[in-house]
Design a protein around this motif. Structure first.
Motif, PDB file in Angstrom:
ATOM      1  N   ARG A 526       0.824  -1.088  -0.002  1.00  0.00           N
ATOM      2  CA  ARG A 526      -0.047   0.176  -0.078  1.00  0.00           C
ATOM      3  C   ARG A 526       0.765   1.080   0.017  1.00  0.00           C
ATOM      4  NH1 ARG A 526      -4.972  -1.507   4.299  1.00  0.00           N
ATOM      5  NH2 ARG A 526      -6.202  -2.704   2.649  1.00  0.00           N
ATOM      6  N   ILE A 527       0.270   2.292  -0.651  1.00  0.00           N
ATOM      7  CA  ILE A 527       0.969   3.574  -0.592  1.00  0.00           C
ATOM      8  C   ILE A 527      -0.041   4.661  -0.145  1.00  0.00           C
ATOM      9  CG2 ILE A 527       1.985   5.352  -2.125  1.00  0.00           C
ATOM     10  CD1 ILE A 527       2.770   3.136  -4.038  1.00  0.00           C
ATOM     11  N   PHE A 528       0.282   5.332   0.760  1.00  0.00           N
ATOM     12  CA  PHE A 528      -0.475   6.622   1.131  1.00  0.00           C
ATOM     13  C   PHE A 528       0.171   7.828   1.203  1.00  0.00           C
ATOM     14  CE2 PHE A 528      -2.415   9.406   4.256  1.00  0.00           C
ATOM     15  CZ  PHE A 528      -3.900   9.157   4.213  1.00  0.00           C
ATOM     16  N   LYS A 529      -0.308   8.609   0.026  1.00  0.00           N
ATOM     17  CA  LYS A 529       0.291  10.073  -0.097  1.00  0.00           C
ATOM     18  C   LYS A 529      -0.331  11.031   1.001  1.00  0.00           C
ATOM     19  CE  LYS A 529       0.918   9.091  -4.684  1.00  0.00           C
ATOM     20  NZ  LYS A 529       0.583   9.389  -6.104  1.00  0.00           N
ATOM     21  N   ALA A 530       0.526  11.496   1.958  1.00  0.00           N
ATOM     22  CA  ALA A 530      -0.162  12.383   3.127  1.00  0.00           C
ATOM     23  C   ALA A 530      -0.613  13.693   2.468  1.00  0.00           C
ATOM     24  CB  ALA A 530       0.844  12.829   4.058  1.00  0.00           C
ATOM     25  N   ASN A 531       0.105  14.255   1.285  1.00  0.00           N
ATOM     26  CA  ASN A 531      -0.364  15.487   0.964  1.00  0.00           C
ATOM     27  C   ASN A 531      -1.700  15.369  -0.119  1.00  0.00           C
ATOM     28  OD1 ASN A 531       0.767  14.117  -1.115  1.00  0.00           O
ATOM     29  ND2 ASN A 531       1.851  16.093  -2.040  1.00  0.00           N
ATOM     30  N   ARG A 532      -2.179  14.129  -0.078  1.00  0.00           N
ATOM     31  CA  ARG A 532      -3.297  13.860  -0.901  1.00  0.00           C
ATOM     32  C   ARG A 532      -4.285  13.013  -0.453  1.00  0.00           C
ATOM     33  NH1 ARG A 532      -3.901   9.766  -6.185  1.00  0.00           N
ATOM     34  NH2 ARG A 532      -4.057   8.260  -4.314  1.00  0.00           N
ATOM     35  N   ASP A 533      -4.095  11.849   0.434  1.00  0.00           N
ATOM     36  CA  ASP A 533      -5.110  10.821   0.639  1.00  0.00           C
ATOM     37  C   ASP A 533      -5.709  10.820   1.719  1.00  0.00           C
ATOM     38  OD1 ASP A 533      -4.403   9.660  -1.872  1.00  0.00           O
ATOM     39  OD2 ASP A 533      -2.881   8.127  -0.987  1.00  0.00           O
ATOM     40  N   TYR A 534      -5.468  12.079   2.660  1.00  0.00           N
ATOM     41  CA  TYR A 534      -6.297  12.061   3.838  1.00  0.00           C
ATOM     42  C   TYR A 534      -7.775  12.685   3.354  1.00  0.00           C
ATOM     43  CZ  TYR A 534      -3.100  11.246   7.499  1.00  0.00           C
ATOM     44  OH  TYR A 534      -2.255  10.762   8.696  1.00  0.00           O
ATOM     45  N   LEU A 535      -7.912  12.854   2.094  1.00  0.00           N
ATOM     46  CA  LEU A 535      -9.327  13.303   1.548  1.00  0.00           C
ATOM     47  C   LEU A 535      -9.468  12.241   0.253  1.00  0.00           C
ATOM     48  CD1 LEU A 535      -9.327  17.177   1.674  1.00  0.00           C
ATOM     49  CD2 LEU A 535     -10.565  15.611   3.282  1.00  0.00           C
ATOM     50  N   TRP A 536     -10.758  11.997  -0.177  1.00  0.00           N
ATOM     51  CA  TRP A 536     -10.816  11.446  -1.550  1.00  0.00           C
ATOM     52  C   TRP A 536     -11.102  12.463  -2.502  1.00  0.00           C
ATOM     53  CZ3 TRP A 536     -15.370   7.196  -0.210  1.00  0.00           C
ATOM     54  CH2 TRP A 536     -15.008   6.222   0.387  1.00  0.00           C
ATOM     55  N   PRO A 537     -10.894  12.166  -3.768  1.00  0.00           N
ATOM     56  CA  PRO A 537     -11.103  13.015  -4.730  1.00  0.00           C
ATOM     57  C   PRO A 537     -12.445  13.510  -4.973  1.00  0.00           C
ATOM     58  CG  PRO A 537     -10.740  10.919  -5.555  1.00  0.00           C
ATOM     59  CD  PRO A 537     -10.285  10.659  -4.150  1.00  0.00           C
ATOM     60  N   ILE A 538     -12.599  14.671  -5.450  1.00  0.00           N
ATOM     61  CA  ILE A 538     -14.163  14.821  -5.892  1.00  0.00           C
ATOM     62  C   ILE A 538     -14.284  14.099  -7.416  1.00  0.00           C
ATOM     63  CG2 ILE A 538     -15.650  16.782  -6.839  1.00  0.00           C
ATOM     64  CD1 ILE A 538     -14.891  17.136  -3.730  1.00  0.00           C
ATOM     65  N   PRO A 539     -15.213  13.279  -7.435  1.00  0.00           N
ATOM     66  CA  PRO A 539     -15.347  12.548  -8.812  1.00  0.00           C
ATOM     67  C   PRO A 539     -14.899  13.438  -9.933  1.00  0.00           C
ATOM     68  CG  PRO A 539     -17.297  12.221  -7.303  1.00  0.00           C
ATOM     69  CD  PRO A 539     -16.396  13.103  -6.686  1.00  0.00           C
ATOM     70  N   TYR A 540     -14.433  13.304 -10.842  1.00  0.00           N
ATOM     71  CA  TYR A 540     -14.134  13.875 -12.127  1.00  0.00           C
ATOM     72  C   TYR A 540     -14.994  14.599 -12.611  1.00  0.00           C
ATOM     73  CZ  TYR A 540     -12.253  14.944 -16.738  1.00  0.00           C
ATOM     74  OH  TYR A 540     -11.991  15.770 -17.993  1.00  0.00           O
ATOM     75  N   ILE A 541     -16.159  13.901 -13.186  1.00  0.00           N
ATOM     76  CA  ILE A 541     -17.351  14.212 -13.699  1.00  0.00           C
ATOM     77  C   ILE A 541     -17.963  15.354 -12.968  1.00  0.00           C
ATOM     78  CG2 ILE A 541     -18.854  12.480 -12.789  1.00  0.00           C
ATOM     79  CD1 ILE A 541     -19.002  13.838 -16.297  1.00  0.00           C
ATOM     80  N   GLU A 542     -18.018  15.476 -11.662  1.00  0.00           N
ATOM     81  CA  GLU A 542     -18.615  16.606 -10.909  1.00  0.00           C
ATOM     82  C   GLU A 542     -17.873  17.844 -11.297  1.00  0.00           C
ATOM     83  OE1 GLU A 542     -21.398  16.306  -9.491  1.00  0.00           O
ATOM     84  OE2 GLU A 542     -21.677  13.870  -9.723  1.00  0.00           O
ATOM     85  N   THR A 543     -16.512  17.772 -11.312  1.00  0.00           N
ATOM     86  CA  THR A 543     -15.585  19.056 -11.491  1.00  0.00           C
ATOM     87  C   THR A 543     -15.937  19.487 -13.000  1.00  0.00           C
ATOM     88  OG1 THR A 543     -13.546  17.661 -12.049  1.00  0.00           O
ATOM     89  CG2 THR A 543     -13.939  18.129  -9.943  1.00  0.00           C
ATOM     90  N   VAL A 544     -16.169  18.547 -14.006  1.00  0.00           N
ATOM     91  CA  VAL A 544     -16.309  18.772 -15.264  1.00  0.00           C
ATOM     92  C   VAL A 544     -17.694  19.510 -15.691  1.00  0.00           C
ATOM     93  CG1 VAL A 544     -16.837  17.995 -17.531  1.00  0.00           C
ATOM     94  CG2 VAL A 544     -14.701  16.868 -16.233  1.00  0.00           C
ATOM     95  N   THR A 545     -18.749  19.092 -14.731  1.00  0.00           N
ATOM     96  CA  THR A 545     -20.175  19.456 -15.146  1.00  0.00           C
ATOM     97  C   THR A 545     -20.315  20.865 -14.231  1.00  0.00           C
ATOM     98  OG1 THR A 545     -20.861  18.018 -13.501  1.00  0.00           O
ATOM     99  CG2 THR A 545     -21.015  17.480 -15.793  1.00  0.00           C
ATOM    100  N   ASN A 546     -19.610  20.985 -12.907  1.00  0.00           N
ATOM    101  CA  ASN A 546     -19.772  21.891 -11.965  1.00  0.00           C
ATOM    102  C   ASN A 546     -18.415  22.890 -12.300  1.00  0.00           C
ATOM    103  OD1 ASN A 546     -20.004  24.036 -10.060  1.00  0.00           O
ATOM    104  ND2 ASN A 546     -20.709  22.140  -8.390  1.00  0.00           N
ATOM    105  N   LYS A 547     -18.409  23.924 -13.092  1.00  0.00           N
ATOM    106  CA  LYS A 547     -17.183  24.514 -12.923  1.00  0.00           C
ATOM    107  C   LYS A 547     -16.660  25.301 -11.851  1.00  0.00           C
ATOM    108  CE  LYS A 547     -16.278  23.112 -17.318  1.00  0.00           C
ATOM    109  NZ  LYS A 547     -15.405  22.253 -17.777  1.00  0.00           N
ATOM    110  N   ALA A 548     -17.692  25.352 -11.002  1.00  0.00           N
ATOM    111  CA  ALA A 548     -17.120  26.044  -9.649  1.00  0.00           C
ATOM    112  C   ALA A 548     -16.630  25.173  -8.581  1.00  0.00           C
ATOM    113  CB  ALA A 548     -18.613  26.851  -9.101  1.00  0.00           C
ATOM    114  N   LEU A 549     -16.654  23.949  -8.795  1.00  0.00           N
ATOM    115  CA  LEU A 549     -16.134  23.083  -7.978  1.00  0.00           C
ATOM    116  C   LEU A 549     -14.698  22.683  -8.142  1.00  0.00           C
ATOM    117  CD1 LEU A 549     -17.054  20.898  -5.704  1.00  0.00           C
ATOM    118  CD2 LEU A 549     -17.904  19.427  -7.474  1.00  0.00           C
ATOM    119  N   THR A 550     -14.032  22.850  -6.943  1.00  0.00           N
ATOM    120  CA  THR A 550     -12.364  22.674  -7.138  1.00  0.00           C
ATOM    121  C   THR A 550     -12.039  21.458  -6.719  1.00  0.00           C
ATOM    122  OG1 THR A 550     -11.949  23.763  -5.054  1.00  0.00           O
ATOM    123  CG2 THR A 550     -11.752  25.020  -6.998  1.00  0.00           C
ATOM    124  N   GLN A 551     -10.947  20.686  -7.216  1.00  0.00           N
ATOM    125  CA  GLN A 551     -10.628  19.339  -7.056  1.00  0.00           C
ATOM    126  C   GLN A 551      -9.844  19.392  -5.657  1.00  0.00           C
ATOM    127  OE1 GLN A 551     -10.912  16.258  -6.530  1.00  0.00           O
ATOM    128  NE2 GLN A 551     -10.813  15.918  -8.662  1.00  0.00           N
TER     129      GLN A 551
END
Length: 555
Positions: A526-551
């Motif tokens: 397993r790999i855990f990136k501390a600068n990333r993996d303390y949160l899940w990603p916002i689903p990509y399709i949501e950031t595409v359809t909602n331009k106000a939503l930051t990843q």
């Protein structure tokens, strides 16, 4: 008696207004064609019932989220080459299907609740005011419950509190703090109008205790210690909940009406609301898939019956490692040598025969010889009931979301972290440790804050494993970057550990000192990136359809 009324309704009565049903299945933009909804109390009740139904979503393997999350934590593993497995090993990205399912289904629930809250005022003066207030409170509770999970998995999220049209669908994130404050306020308001209990027809609905317990949990997760302790104490002071005497029974059909259970997902075969947990958890001899399994590190975390960890207890015998252990180990996990679903469960690879206790016959041991037998040597025992043995994919066993033991542990942790340590802290922890069938030694008074912090973190592991709390716990304690990096280990396939590993203050084993550690099965790296993996990603399709939503960072 255990079912919410919506599960007992004939299918034809569920949302006879098809436009409304279509709306309630969409996230969360389109409104119903019939703008007159609601016209009576029955329509409102059906809509509220639909919010509960929405909570029974299954993002993987026809299982509820709460029984899956521990398998992407340090405690468990998903054998399937799945989106859940990707999260556990740190290879997920913003297109991860499990992440997307949790996001979409959570906002679908929120959309249903918003529709109710936007339109419930149409019934002012047209129905019983107390019942109307209760339905409003139920919708607020369900919406707050959905948000409390979202913010712990994703951080700040769009705080949608009304039905949106396409013209106002570009919604940015609110900060996590804004979301927390909203959730706490909503739960306070809901608690005012929710009853302490229900009659048999309505068992399964949100209660005052459920709202206060969710408030306590949300506050604890976000280091609002005083609020958490006060809310937990308010649940305790209701005097309607108590610990179930038989710990293992809590996760069976016999235990699902227990007064320990505060809120649970409701299931019923006749309404085709079922889950496949037994099929995924059970051993190969029991005709299960053994594809969600606990790891060796969990097994070694449990104390011995003298209250000492296995590296310190004289009761621990490496040649008989499951003897003299905290009984919750055997209630939670099927360990080698135990009776599991009427078979002697044995995973030593040389144990090619075993016993079917139901017939007395010796049989080929599929848990040792099958290519897809448990990879770790263990299986989850919670939520495996013999009642389901002939229909393992269609369990109607309710899945508990909130129970009184958690409330006691929330109270204790909040008081410890707030450095408000008194006798009530010891009383809460010891009540959990000393329930009949567990009977672990009480924690003696006079501990430091650091010692009690260690005790409460371990106690949450012993008590709540495989109930969906661990991933959030190790994130909020900032331990995930340590616990989710490196090898996920199973048992030695043809042997046992020569000595006990060293157990740290958080109950985590270190195998550096074990002479035959190299023989342990490496199930996953397993790999855990501390600068990333303390949160899940916002689903990509949501950031595409909602331009106000930051990843989220790093994705």
């Amino acid at each position: 008696m255990k079912k919410i009324h919506y599960l007992l309704l004939a299918a034809g009565l569920l949302f006879s207004t098809t436009a409304c049903e279509d709306y309630l299945e969409r996230y969360p933009l389109e409104g119903p064609a019939d703008q007159s909804y609601f016209t009576n109390a029955s329509e409102l009740e059906l809509a509220v019932n639909g919010t509960y139904k929405g909570m029974n979503f299954h993002p993987s393997d026809n299982m509820p989220t709460q029984l899956l999350l521990d398998d992407c934590s340090d405690l468990g593993w998903d054998r399937n080459n799945s989106a859940l497995q990707q999260i556990g090993k740190g290879s997920h990205d913003s297109n991860n299907g499990f992440v997307n399912s949790v996001w979409v289904n959570s906002y679908r629930i929120i959309g249903r609740c918003n529709f109710i809250l936007d339109n419930i005022g149409k019934l002012d003066g047209k129905m019983d005011a107390a019942l109307q207030a209760r339905f409003r409170a139920e919708a607020r509770f369900v919406r707050a419950y959905a948000y409390h999970y979202l913010i712990e998995l994703f951080g700040g999220v769009p705080l949608v509190t009304k039905t949106l049209g396409l013209s106002d669908a570009q919604v940015p994130k609110s900060s996590k703090e804004e979301c927390v404050n909203f959730i706490l306020t909503e739960l306070d308001e809901a608690a005012k109008d929710l009853p302490v209990s229900y009659d048999a027809r309505n068992v399964g609905r949100a209660t005052k205790g459920a709202a206060l317990a969710t408030k306590a949990r949300t506050a604890l997760y976000n280091e609002k210690w005083e609020i958490a302790a006060q809310a937990a104490k308010a649940v305790m002071d209701l005097n309607v909940y108590k610990l179930h005497p038989n710990y293992g029974e809590l996760f069976s059909y016999r235990g699902q009406t227990s007064s320990e259970i505060i809120f649970a997902l409701q299931y019923l075969k006749t309404s085709t609301v079922v889950h496949s947990t037994p099929q995924n958890f059970l051993s190969r001899n029991a005709q299960g898939a053994s594809n969600k399994v606990p790891g060796q590190a969990l097994i070694d975390a449990y104390e011995c019956t003298d209250g000492l960890t296995i590296d310190k207890s004289p009761l621990y015998n490496p040649k008989d490692p499951f003897k003299n252990r905290d009984p919750r180990l055997d209630f939670t996990v099927a360990v080698p040598g135990s009776n599991f679903f009427n078979f002697k469960f044995e995973t030593h690879k040389d144990s090619v025969k075993t016993v079917n206790y139901a017939t007395g016959a010796r049989i080929d041991n599929q848990d040792a010889i099958h290519a897809f037998a448990t990879y770790t040597g263990y299986c989850w025992r919670k939520y495996t009931d013999l009642t389901d043995k002939d229909d393992r994919n269609n369990s109607e066993l309710n899945v508990t979301l909130i129970r009184y033991a958690e409330v006691l542990l929330i109270y204790a942790e909040a008081k410890i972290e707030g450095n408000q340590i008194d006798q009530s802290v010891y009383d809460a922890i010891n009540a959990v440790r000393q329930r009949p069938t567990v009977n672990m030694p009480p924690i003696k008074t006079g501990k430091t804050q650091a010692e009690l912090r260690s005790i409460i973190r371990k106690e949450r592991k012993y008590e709540l494993t495989n109930e969906g709390f661990r991933l959030i716990d190790i994130r909020r304690w900032k331990l995930a970057d340590k616990l989710l990096n490196g090898n996920f280990l199973g048992r030695i396939p043809k042997g046992l550990l020569a000595t006990a590993p060293v157990i740290d203050a958080n109950g985590t084993p270190d195998y550096s000192n074990v002479p035959n550690k190299a023989d342990m099965r490496v199930v996953e790296v397993r790999i855990f990136k501390a600068n990333r993996d303390y949160l899940w990603p916002i689903p990509y399709i949501e950031t595409v359809t909602n331009k106000a939503l930051t990843q989220n960072p790093g994705y």
